[in-house]
Scaffold this motif. Structure first.
Motif, PDB file in Angstrom:
ATOM      1  N   GLU A 560       0.825  -1.209   0.000  1.00  0.00           N
ATOM      2  CA  GLU A 560       0.000   0.000   0.000  1.00  0.00           C
ATOM      3  C   GLU A 560       0.863   1.265   0.000  1.00  0.00           C
ATOM      4  OE1 GLU A 560      -2.533  -0.296   3.374  1.00  0.00           O
ATOM      5  OE2 GLU A 560      -3.954  -1.679   2.411  1.00  0.00           O
ATOM      6  N   ILE A 561       1.945   1.230   0.758  1.00  0.00           N
ATOM      7  CA  ILE A 561       2.825   2.411   0.830  1.00  0.00           C
ATOM      8  C   ILE A 561       3.464   2.687  -0.535  1.00  0.00           C
ATOM      9  CG2 ILE A 561       4.950   3.328   1.839  1.00  0.00           C
ATOM     10  CD1 ILE A 561       4.194   1.863   4.432  1.00  0.00           C
ATOM     11  N   TYR A 562       3.940   1.624  -1.184  1.00  0.00           N
ATOM     12  CA  TYR A 562       4.512   1.799  -2.529  1.00  0.00           C
ATOM     13  C   TYR A 562       3.449   2.316  -3.497  1.00  0.00           C
ATOM     14  CZ  TYR A 562       9.092  -0.327  -1.695  1.00  0.00           C
ATOM     15  OH  TYR A 562      10.377  -0.578  -1.254  1.00  0.00           O
ATOM     16  N   ALA A 563       2.244   1.748  -3.415  1.00  0.00           N
ATOM     17  CA  ALA A 563       1.173   2.155  -4.328  1.00  0.00           C
ATOM     18  C   ALA A 563       0.830   3.632  -4.146  1.00  0.00           C
ATOM     19  CB  ALA A 563      -0.062   1.288  -4.096  1.00  0.00           C
ATOM     20  N   ASN A 564       0.725   4.059  -2.882  1.00  0.00           N
ATOM     21  CA  ASN A 564       0.383   5.468  -2.620  1.00  0.00           C
ATOM     22  C   ASN A 564       1.481   6.408  -3.120  1.00  0.00           C
ATOM     23  OD1 ASN A 564      -2.054   4.815  -1.414  1.00  0.00           O
ATOM     24  ND2 ASN A 564      -1.136   4.641   0.641  1.00  0.00           N
ATOM     25  N   ALA A 565       2.737   5.990  -2.951  1.00  0.00           N
ATOM     26  CA  ALA A 565       3.847   6.827  -3.411  1.00  0.00           C
ATOM     27  C   ALA A 565       3.831   6.956  -4.939  1.00  0.00           C
ATOM     28  CB  ALA A 565       5.170   6.232  -2.932  1.00  0.00           C
ATOM     29  N   ILE A 566       3.558   5.834  -5.630  1.00  0.00           N
ATOM     30  CA  ILE A 566       3.513   5.868  -7.105  1.00  0.00           C
ATOM     31  C   ILE A 566       2.358   6.746  -7.585  1.00  0.00           C
ATOM     32  CG2 ILE A 566       3.117   4.451  -9.165  1.00  0.00           C
ATOM     33  CD1 ILE A 566       4.566   2.154  -7.639  1.00  0.00           C
ATOM     34  N   LYS A 567       1.190   6.636  -6.914  1.00  0.00           N
ATOM     35  CA  LYS A 567       0.033   7.451  -7.289  1.00  0.00           C
ATOM     36  C   LYS A 567       0.360   8.935  -7.213  1.00  0.00           C
ATOM     37  CE  LYS A 567      -3.639   4.292  -5.789  1.00  0.00           C
ATOM     38  NZ  LYS A 567      -4.721   4.101  -4.796  1.00  0.00           N
ATOM     39  N   GLN A 568       1.057   9.328  -6.124  1.00  0.00           N
ATOM     40  CA  GLN A 568       1.360  10.749  -5.926  1.00  0.00           C
ATOM     41  C   GLN A 568       2.345  11.284  -6.961  1.00  0.00           C
ATOM     42  OE1 GLN A 568       2.712  11.152  -1.905  1.00  0.00           O
ATOM     43  NE2 GLN A 568       0.709  10.629  -0.996  1.00  0.00           N
ATOM     44  N   VAL A 569       3.300  10.432  -7.410  1.00  0.00           N
ATOM     45  CA  VAL A 569       4.332  10.891  -8.350  1.00  0.00           C
ATOM     46  C   VAL A 569       3.847  10.819  -9.804  1.00  0.00           C
ATOM     47  CG1 VAL A 569       6.651  10.396  -9.255  1.00  0.00           C
ATOM     48  CG2 VAL A 569       6.212  10.328  -6.780  1.00  0.00           C
ATOM     49  N   ASN A 570       3.193   9.703 -10.141  1.00  0.00           N
ATOM     50  CA  ASN A 570       2.782   9.508 -11.536  1.00  0.00           C
ATOM     51  C   ASN A 570       1.517   8.668 -11.578  1.00  0.00           C
ATOM     52  OD1 ASN A 570       2.525   8.990 -14.289  1.00  0.00           O
ATOM     53  ND2 ASN A 570       4.747   8.728 -14.588  1.00  0.00           N
ATOM     54  N   PHE A 571       0.385   9.336 -11.434  1.00  0.00           N
ATOM     55  CA  PHE A 571      -0.886   8.600 -11.371  1.00  0.00           C
ATOM     56  C   PHE A 571      -1.201   7.922 -12.701  1.00  0.00           C
ATOM     57  CE2 PHE A 571      -5.452   8.054 -11.623  1.00  0.00           C
ATOM     58  CZ  PHE A 571      -5.717   7.425 -10.405  1.00  0.00           C
ATOM     59  N   ASP A 572      -0.822   8.558 -13.804  1.00  0.00           N
ATOM     60  CA  ASP A 572      -1.106   7.961 -15.116  1.00  0.00           C
ATOM     61  C   ASP A 572      -0.401   6.617 -15.258  1.00  0.00           C
ATOM     62  OD1 ASP A 572      -2.672  10.089 -15.810  1.00  0.00           O
ATOM     63  OD2 ASP A 572      -1.055  11.183 -16.821  1.00  0.00           O
ATOM     64  N   TYR A 573       0.864   6.559 -14.815  1.00  0.00           N
ATOM     65  CA  TYR A 573       1.583   5.291 -14.869  1.00  0.00           C
ATOM     66  C   TYR A 573       0.860   4.247 -14.019  1.00  0.00           C
ATOM     67  CZ  TYR A 573       5.190   1.757 -14.202  1.00  0.00           C
ATOM     68  OH  TYR A 573       5.861   0.546 -14.137  1.00  0.00           O
ATOM     69  N   TYR A 574       0.464   4.667 -12.804  1.00  0.00           N
ATOM     70  CA  TYR A 574      -0.219   3.751 -11.887  1.00  0.00           C
ATOM     71  C   TYR A 574      -1.488   3.209 -12.544  1.00  0.00           C
ATOM     72  CZ  TYR A 574      -2.458   1.913  -7.703  1.00  0.00           C
ATOM     73  OH  TYR A 574      -3.055   1.085  -6.797  1.00  0.00           O
ATOM     74  N   MET A 589       5.250  -4.340  -6.729  1.00  0.00           N
ATOM     75  CA  MET A 589       5.187  -2.924  -6.376  1.00  0.00           C
ATOM     76  C   MET A 589       6.589  -2.333  -6.234  1.00  0.00           C
ATOM     77  SD  MET A 589       2.082  -2.364  -6.613  1.00  0.00           S
ATOM     78  CE  MET A 589       2.256  -0.631  -6.257  1.00  0.00           C
ATOM     79  N   VAL A 590       7.545  -3.145  -5.787  1.00  0.00           N
ATOM     80  CA  VAL A 590       8.930  -2.675  -5.709  1.00  0.00           C
ATOM     81  C   VAL A 590       9.464  -2.413  -7.113  1.00  0.00           C
ATOM     82  CG1 VAL A 590      11.280  -3.338  -5.105  1.00  0.00           C
ATOM     83  CG2 VAL A 590       9.422  -3.771  -3.496  1.00  0.00           C
ATOM     84  N   GLU A 591       9.161  -3.340  -8.039  1.00  0.00           N
ATOM     85  CA  GLU A 591       9.630  -3.169  -9.415  1.00  0.00           C
ATOM     86  C   GLU A 591       9.046  -1.917 -10.058  1.00  0.00           C
ATOM     87  OE1 GLU A 591      11.987  -4.994 -11.032  1.00  0.00           O
ATOM     88  OE2 GLU A 591      12.243  -5.836  -9.013  1.00  0.00           O
ATOM     89  N   HIS A 592       7.748  -1.693  -9.830  1.00  0.00           N
ATOM     90  CA  HIS A 592       7.111  -0.489 -10.371  1.00  0.00           C
ATOM     91  C   HIS A 592       7.702   0.770  -9.755  1.00  0.00           C
ATOM     92  CE1 HIS A 592       4.134  -2.423 -12.859  1.00  0.00           C
ATOM     93  NE2 HIS A 592       3.663  -3.156 -11.830  1.00  0.00           N
ATOM     94  N   ALA A 593       7.949   0.726  -8.431  1.00  0.00           N
ATOM     95  CA  ALA A 593       8.489   1.897  -7.734  1.00  0.00           C
ATOM     96  C   ALA A 593       9.867   2.262  -8.278  1.00  0.00           C
ATOM     97  CB  ALA A 593       8.559   1.631  -6.232  1.00  0.00           C
ATOM     98  N   LYS A 594      10.661   1.236  -8.606  1.00  0.00           N
ATOM     99  CA  LYS A 594      12.010   1.503  -9.133  1.00  0.00           C
ATOM    100  C   LYS A 594      11.938   2.238 -10.480  1.00  0.00           C
ATOM    101  CE  LYS A 594      14.348  -2.403  -6.919  1.00  0.00           C
ATOM    102  NZ  LYS A 594      14.991  -3.740  -7.140  1.00  0.00           N
ATOM    103  N   ARG A 595      10.874   1.959 -11.226  1.00  0.00           N
ATOM    104  CA  ARG A 595      10.742   2.590 -12.530  1.00  0.00           C
ATOM    105  C   ARG A 595      10.246   4.034 -12.428  1.00  0.00           C
ATOM    106  NH1 ARG A 595       7.660  -2.354 -13.727  1.00  0.00           N
ATOM    107  NH2 ARG A 595       9.136  -3.948 -14.442  1.00  0.00           N
ATOM    108  N   VAL A 596       9.473   4.337 -11.367  1.00  0.00           N
ATOM    109  CA  VAL A 596       8.781   5.637 -11.272  1.00  0.00           C
ATOM    110  C   VAL A 596       9.477   6.595 -10.301  1.00  0.00           C
ATOM    111  CG1 VAL A 596       6.617   6.779 -10.643  1.00  0.00           C
ATOM    112  CG2 VAL A 596       6.577   4.617 -11.918  1.00  0.00           C
TER     113      VAL A 596
END
Length: 743
Positions: A560-574, A589-596
């Motif tokens: 959830e923490i990774y998901a919320n961080a990705i949403k805040q930085v790049n919602f379109d990617y999410y 979610m770790v893999e996605h976070a590394k990309r964003v």
């Protein structure tokens, strides 16, 4: 309507002048003059006191009574205190507009008109030495000085006592009496057999015999010499007076040495006044001149004009002053009369409104029980806030109103900070903090029976709808395993609820041992009165969390923490790349976070994750059960205690978890003794669960991923893979990481 005037002369028949103090005698004269009677009327009545009457004295004082302000009501009340009862028929007595309507039966225990006399038995084996020793042993400690008188002087044909002796202790007197071979005079001095002898019932300091020489205000004398001895004996016993020694005086009276146990002279005077008032109202015409703590009483074991002075009985009635006082106060109750159900069948009274919806009504009592680590105090602070703000508490809606939180355990700064911390953790805006009053009593608490009236007095006009007392062990009186003592204790909560019209909520601890296999109402420590007395019992029992569940919760929060961080930085990617399955996988979610996320953003997220994981590992899980009197039983509520607040589990993850200790001890022990094959199977299943959770689209699960997820080392993972037999590893030369896949 003309008021019928009472005949005060007839009322004087109920008042014995020989039993009055000097001022009381003067008051009678002043009242007679105010009501238009003559000095001769006062003089005729005063002649009944042969010992103190002096011819012509009433006429001399009569002229000084102008404007005293003392009316005939004084005589009326004195007559009532001595047994007179006004007639209530219309023909004999009618009320005027100025008459006071009030009862006159306060502290009346017995009907003196119907009580039968109780005969006094003279001792068959007369042993004067043993009589005195028994008296001394009953009233005194061995080291306390005793005052006594054997010498007399004569005035107007009467023998009066001298100052007497006071230089020896009870222990010394008992020792010398035991060796005197029956010769009391050799120890105490010879006494006049026509006069008898006297003794002081309170210990002295050895320096004199005045009130200031009394070292312990332990006893008071109750004596009546204007009634039949048998009637005196019966009334003294019916009144249940806490009598240490009952002595026959050898003439017209019984001397009751009553336990007063006052802390000082001021309290002694108040208690003796109360004692004498009760005695008078119950028809015992006592000598009011015996109030002094240094007063002499008749000594048993001697003779007086041919009659023996002897002990009738010892230690009768109530055991002490407190017990007797409470009994007297409660004897003249104001309990309602029984009522017919028929009268209210079609017009039922309104039920008290709810305080906690579905759990507790206003004006009723609630107990919260649980072990020490359940956060009961935090739960009660949460309840205080819920009532003040009119919000939910553990899922139940609360009525909004004022609440008094009685803090007995925390120091004042800690209590105030705790309220603010809980407000902030709940995320509730403090819009109605004026509804919360905190009474900080740490270090100042008193037993509950003393605290209740003080609390009622302070809260009388505050309009509290709830009073919360936390915790009750600080004010507990008596043995908590004694049903009758705990019934007296819990009755204090009834008094508070009745007097204030508010709910009373308090907490208590569980008994020792595991609680899961007990019913909720049997978990509270002490007598079953605790569980059966309140209208609502809320009980907390801890749930036994498994390592797998804790790991699952950690994985969910991390994702959830990774998901919320990705949403805040790049919602379109999410929105484009992350689906429901990815949201449940920490690896994905770790893999996605590394990309964003940037390195700095990743560091911030990892710091947040560390805090969240720590919070999960220190939180505990609880099940709320209850026993209700006014509402149907509710379904158990599962919740987390994550300092400093409780949060209801609305996911259902705690529903199937058993409370700690729910299994019998033998089965718990057996479960811990697993055979090697069973342990191996559990390791294989744990590896399977970890692999499934981390498995990506291309089966790119590394040994390091598994080690991190399972909270163990890479070496352990290698051993688990070998043991499993269904996985194979392949090393990637690019990143030097070993990937795990199924064979």
């Amino acid at each position: 309507m003309e008021k019928t005037k009472l005949d005060l002369i007839k009322l004087l028949d109920y008042i014995d002048p020989s039993m009055l103090e000097y001022q009381e005698w003067l008051n009678v004269g002043m009242a007679l003059k105010h009501e238009g009677y003559t000095a001769a009327d006062w003089d005729d009545w005063s002649k009944r006191d042969e010992r103190r009457y002096h011819p012509g004295e009433c006429f001399k004082k009569w002229t000084s009574f102008e404007g005293s302000g003392i009316t005939g009501a004084t005589i009326t009340q004195m007559a009532k205190d001595n047994g007179w009862e006004p007639k209530r028929s219309k023909e004999e007595y009618e009320l005027s507009w100025d008459d006071e309507i009030s009862g006159n039966d306060d502290y009346v225990v017995i009907d003196k008109n119907w009580i039968e006399g109780m005969e006094i038995q003279e001792p068959t084996n007369w042993n004067p030495v043993q009589e005195i020793i028994r008296y001394l042993e009953t009233l005194f400690e061995s080291t306390e000085n005793v005052g006594y008188v054997t010498e007399t002087w004569e005035k107007d044909g009467k023998y009066l006592p001298t100052k007497g002796a006071y230089d020896r202790t009870a222990g010394q007197l008992i020792q010398e009496l035991s060796k005197c071979n029956g010769d009391i005079g050799a120890v105490l001095g010879d006494y006049n057999p026509e006069a008898g002898a006297w003794i002081r019932f309170n210990p002295l300091d050895g320096k004199g015999v005045k009130n200031e020489n009394v070292t312990d205000f332990r006893y008071a004398l109750v004596e009546s010499d204007s009634m039949d001895l048998e009637k005196q004996n019966a009334i003294l016993r019916e009144l249940e007076l806490p009598i240490a020694v009952l002595v026959y005086s050898g003439k017209k009276s019984i001397h009751a040495i009553v336990k007063i146990d006052a802390a000082n002279y001021e309290e002694y005077r108040k208690r003796v006044d109360y004692l004498y008032d009760v005695c008078k109202k119950n028809g015992l015409k006592i000598d009011s001149q015996n109030r002094n703590p240094s007063r002499l009483s008749r000594m048993p074991g001697v003779e007086r004009n041919g009659k023996k002075q002897f002990i009738i009985d010892t230690n009768i009635g109530k055991s002490n002053w407190e017990e007797w006082h409470e009994w007297i106060e409660g004897i003249n109750d104001d309990l309602p009369d029984p009522e017919s159900l028929k009268d209210y069948w079609d017009h039922m009274p309104d039920l008290a409104p709810p305080l906690i919806e579905g759990v507790l009504r206003q004006g009723h009592k609630m107990l919260m029980a649980g072990p020490s680590k359940a956060g009961k105090s935090f739960a009660l602070i949460e309840l205080s806030i819920a009532i003040a703000e009119g919000v939910k508490w553990i899922g139940w809606q609360c009525t909004q109103g004022k609440v008094l939180y009685v803090n007995l355990e925390l120091d004042r700064p800690s209590a105030l900070h705790r309220f603010k911390d809980v407000y902030q953790a709940l995320g509730i805006q403090p819009k109605n903090i004026g509804n919360i009053d905190i009474w900080n009593l740490r270090g100042k608490s008193v037993p509950m029976d003393k605290l209740a009236p003080k609390l009622i007095r302070r809260a009388q006009k505050k309009n509290y709808i709830a009073v919360i007392i936390d915790p009750i062990y600080k004010v507990l009186t008596g043995d908590e395993n004694s049903a009758d003592q705990m019934a007296h204790f819990t009755n204090q909560f009834d008094k508070i609820a009745t007097e204030l019209g508010s709910s009373v909520i308090y907490c208590h601890h569980h008994s020792k041992g595991t609680q899961g296999n007990k019913k909720s109402m049997d978990r509270a420590s002490g007598s079953g009165v605790f569980a059966r007395d309140p209208d609502a019992l809320i009980d907390l029992v801890e749930l036994e969390l498994t390592d797998a569940l804790i790991k699952q919760q950690e994985g969910k929060v991390v994702a959830e923490i990774y998901a919320n961080a990705i949403k805040q930085v790049n919602f379109d990617y999410y929105d484009e790349h992350i689906g429901p399955d990815d949201e449940q996988s920490v690896f994905q979610m770790v893999e996605h976070a590394k990309r964003v996320l940037s390195q700095e953003q990743l560091a911030q997220v990892e710091s947040e994750i560390a805090k969240a994981v720590k919070s999960i590992r220190i939180r505990s899980a609880w099940r709320v059960e209850g026993t209700l009197r006014e509402y149907p039983k509710f379904e158990p509520v599962n919740m987390w205690f994550q300092y400093p607040i409780h949060k209801v589990d609305d996911t259902g993850i705690l529903k199937d978890i058993e409370p700690e200790g729910n299994l019998p001890p033998w089965k718990n022990a057996m479960n811990k003794r697993k055979d090697p094959e069973q342990k191996k199977q559990e390791r294989i299943e744990a590896l399977e669960t970890a692999f499934e959770a981390l498995d990506g689209e291309n089966n790119h699960v590394t040994v390091g991923d598994l080690a991190e997820y399972m909270g163990t080392s890479k070496r352990t993972i290698w051993n688990r893979i070998k043991e499993h037999g269904g996985f194979e590893t392949k090393r990637n030369p690019d990143d030097k990481e070993s990937y795990v896949s199924r064979k």
